[in-house]
Design a protein around this motif. Structure first.
Motif, PDB file in Angstrom:
ATOM      1  N   LEU A  41       0.853  -1.185   0.000  1.00  0.00           N
ATOM      2  CA  LEU A  41       0.000   0.000   0.000  1.00  0.00           C
ATOM      3  C   LEU A  41       0.890   1.236   0.000  1.00  0.00           C
ATOM      4  O   LEU A  41       1.685   1.441   0.930  1.00  0.00           O
ATOM      5  N   ASN A  42       0.769   2.030  -1.039  1.00  0.00           N
ATOM      6  CA  ASN A  42       1.518   3.273  -1.150  1.00  0.00           C
ATOM      7  C   ASN A  42       0.607   4.423  -0.759  1.00  0.00           C
ATOM      8  O   ASN A  42      -0.461   4.602  -1.339  1.00  0.00           O
ATOM      9  N   ALA A  78      -8.335   8.251  -1.718  1.00  0.00           N
ATOM     10  CA  ALA A  78      -7.784   8.325  -3.071  1.00  0.00           C
ATOM     11  C   ALA A  78      -6.273   8.540  -3.091  1.00  0.00           C
ATOM     12  O   ALA A  78      -5.650   8.431  -4.149  1.00  0.00           O
ATOM     13  N   SER A  79      -5.681   8.813  -1.914  1.00  0.00           N
ATOM     14  CA  SER A  79      -4.228   8.986  -1.853  1.00  0.00           C
ATOM     15  C   SER A  79      -3.505   7.660  -1.651  1.00  0.00           C
ATOM     16  O   SER A  79      -2.280   7.632  -1.531  1.00  0.00           O
ATOM     17  N   TRP A  81      -2.707   3.709  -2.958  1.00  0.00           N
ATOM     18  CA  TRP A  81      -2.678   2.789  -4.103  1.00  0.00           C
ATOM     19  C   TRP A  81      -2.227   1.427  -3.620  1.00  0.00           C
ATOM     20  O   TRP A  81      -1.377   1.321  -2.735  1.00  0.00           O
ATOM     21  N   GLU A  83      -0.566  -2.148  -4.791  1.00  0.00           N
ATOM     22  CA  GLU A  83       0.204  -2.888  -5.787  1.00  0.00           C
ATOM     23  C   GLU A  83       0.167  -4.363  -5.409  1.00  0.00           C
ATOM     24  O   GLU A  83       0.961  -4.833  -4.595  1.00  0.00           O
ATOM     25  N   LEU A  94      -2.435  -3.064 -10.287  1.00  0.00           N
ATOM     26  CA  LEU A  94      -2.338  -1.776  -9.593  1.00  0.00           C
ATOM     27  C   LEU A  94      -3.729  -1.158  -9.534  1.00  0.00           C
ATOM     28  O   LEU A  94      -4.396  -1.016 -10.551  1.00  0.00           O
ATOM     29  N   ARG A  95      -4.164  -0.799  -8.331  1.00  0.00           N
ATOM     30  CA  ARG A  95      -5.493  -0.213  -8.155  1.00  0.00           C
ATOM     31  C   ARG A  95      -5.432   0.960  -7.171  1.00  0.00           C
ATOM     32  O   ARG A  95      -4.651   0.955  -6.221  1.00  0.00           O
ATOM     33  N   GLN A  96      -6.321   1.944  -7.412  1.00  0.00           N
ATOM     34  CA  GLN A  96      -6.463   3.067  -6.495  1.00  0.00           C
ATOM     35  C   GLN A  96      -7.577   2.776  -5.500  1.00  0.00           C
ATOM     36  O   GLN A  96      -8.583   2.146  -5.838  1.00  0.00           O
ATOM     37  N   LEU A 125     -11.406  -0.872  -3.742  1.00  0.00           N
ATOM     38  CA  LEU A 125     -10.597  -0.529  -4.914  1.00  0.00           C
ATOM     39  C   LEU A 125     -11.447   0.080  -6.008  1.00  0.00           C
ATOM     40  O   LEU A 125     -12.658  -0.158  -6.080  1.00  0.00           O
ATOM     41  N   ASP A 126     -10.802   0.846  -6.876  1.00  0.00           N
ATOM     42  CA  ASP A 126     -11.553   1.535  -7.932  1.00  0.00           C
ATOM     43  C   ASP A 126     -12.158   0.570  -8.938  1.00  0.00           C
ATOM     44  O   ASP A 126     -13.162   0.881  -9.579  1.00  0.00           O
TER      45      ASP A 126
END
Length: 237
Positions: A41-42, A78-79, A81, A83, A94-96, A125-126
């Motif tokens: 998680l970024n 939304a900040s 992401w 992986e 990869l998902r936001q 996830l988006d």
């Protein structure tokens, strides 16, 4: 049974330039069936945590990962992401994140007074990740004292490849809190604690929350799963 533990680190999330850490010699995860469901998680504030896919569009992690350790403010979903299956510079997906649901009993506290036992969050996830690419982890509430489990995590020393701690003992359990013998590094917040049996896919039984001490012994604290997780998943959508 009473637990006499002192939480030493409220947050195992890690602030660092992504990709800047060296790799250590801990075992990799590529031989573990289903490891791709685990991802990094970024977070926009510069922190990283670990999360695990529990449905095609839902990720389970530690609630404290969603709070800025400098300000105590909750970060915008939304900040963040996800992986999934990150290995080196390539991720399987990869998902936001578009929505975050924190356990209703969780309250963020500063380092050193970390709240344990409800340190769970579910991230929406988006868009879903196809089951043909990644199978979400199966969950279980069965972890008990004496069980041997594994932890799969991205950490300060393994920021781009997950490391596997294959044999953690459950030293104690009280309600939703597990005391584990394994030693984890920063970045491991939210990492899945797994029941691993030969010939069977791993089952997720807990989420890593904090470092701690039990007497003079260093231990790790995990939040065990219970029926409240289903409600979190339902609310996340």
């Amino acid at each position: 049974m009473k637990l006499f533990i002192a939480v030493m680190a409220a947050c195992l999330s890690l602030g660092m330039p992504l990709g800047a850490a060296a790799e250590d010699a801990r075992p990799g995860a590529t031989t573990l069936d289903g490891w791709e469901a685990v991802g990094r998680l970024n977070i926009a504030n510069g922190n990283i945590c670990t999360g695990a896919l529990v449905a095609p569009d839902l990720v389970l992690t530690a609630a404290h990962c969603l709070f800025d350790p400098r300000t105590g403010a909750q970060v915008a979903p939304a900040s963040v992401w996800f992986e999934a299956g990150l290995s080196g510079r390539q991720a399987v997906a990869l998902r936001q994140v578009v929505k975050a649901v924190v356990h209703p009993q969780y309250r963020y506290r500063p380092a050193g007074t970390h709240q344990i036992g409800s340190d769970l969050a579910v991230l929406k996830l988006d868009r879903p990740i196809s089951r043909s690419r990644i199978r979400p982890l199966v969950m279980s509430q069965d972890a008990e004292r004496g069980d041997t489990l594994g932890v799969l995590s991205y950490t300060r020393k393994r920021a781009s490849r997950p490391g596997l701690e294959p044999s953690c003992s459950v030293l104690a359990r009280r309600s939703r809190t597990l005391v584990l013998s394994c030693l984890v590094d920063f970045g491991a917040s939210g990492s899945p604690v797994l029941e691993m049996r030969p010939g069977l896919p791993p089952r997720l039984v807990s989420v890593i929350s904090a470092k701690a001490a039990m007497g003079k012994r260093r231990v790790t604290i995990g939040t065990a799963l219970d029926g409240s997780l289903r409600d979190l998943m339902r609310r996340a959508g």
